[in-house]
Design an enzyme around this catalytic site. Sequence first.
Site, PDB file in Angstrom:
ATOM      1  N   SER A 142      10.026   6.019  -8.139  1.00  0.00           N
ATOM      2  CA  SER A 142       9.363   5.333  -7.598  1.00  0.00           C
ATOM      3  C   SER A 142       9.333   5.805  -6.186  1.00  0.00           C
ATOM      4  CB  SER A 142       9.857   3.787  -7.778  1.00  0.00           C
ATOM      5  OG  SER A 142       9.331   2.842  -6.511  1.00  0.00           O
ATOM      6  N   TYR A 155      16.744  -2.302  -8.672  1.00  0.00           N
ATOM      7  CA  TYR A 155      15.601  -1.167  -8.749  1.00  0.00           C
ATOM      8  C   TYR A 155      15.821  -0.071  -7.909  1.00  0.00           C
ATOM      9  CZ  TYR A 155      10.547   0.007  -9.638  1.00  0.00           C
ATOM     10  OH  TYR A 155       9.560   0.704 -10.083  1.00  0.00           O
TER      11      TYR A 155
END
Length: 260
Positions: A142, A155
């Site tokens: 990401s 995350y």
Amino acid sequence: MLKGKVALITGSTSGIGLAAAHVLAEQGINLVLHGLMSNQEGTALAENFTQQYKINTTFSNADLRDPDSIHTFIDNAITKMGSIDILINNAGIQHTESAINFPLNKWNDIIAINLSASFHTIQKSLPSMQKNKWGRIINIASVHGLVGSVNKSAYCAAKHGIVGLTKVVALENAEQGITVNSICPGWVDTPLINDQIKAISEKENLDFEDAKYNLVTAKQPLPEMMNPRQIGEFILFLCSDSARSITGSSLPMDGAWTAQ
């Protein structure tokens, strides 16, 4: 070159993973699908791929929080399909909260699914790739593997970990015919972010599309979300012979997010 290879894609019943499965299947690549479906639903999905693309397809709903389940998943896939040539670690979950209030169970699940599961799938798949002197490992990280954002401690920790894991495995296998890369997308139009958009919509009294625009442009200069298929096509390129010298890289697809 790729026709007849076997690709295992975690989290491939929706979003990026499903789009990638279709892109690879179009090239005659056999598939091991995985996701949060019942065996009946997953088997039906696999049969649809088999019929549509004339490839071999199988399905598993292994719990990626459990290393033993992952090991069984990979062993069964190799037994059924003969090898794993392409491994795409895509499965991921999200929860947003400040670090001081972050629930421990959510932290543990995010680290397990978004990071540790990739280690386990890589470790179990490497012997097959090393034996064949060919392999492609593609980790869907990401932009949050490269930068931080508030309320995303777990995350960001997991995705930064994926970037580091990618580099190490690439270095260890550079002479084995195996490439290892991370793709670092910005905003992608998948169900994973719908809750964030809805929260903005409710907080700011906006309709869904306006809330989506505000979410995207708060970080990313390109004012649109990517279609998951774009990532699937990039995955296909990384699997190709043209990309054989690309390894150990963390490749942004982020609408100039990290260019700032």
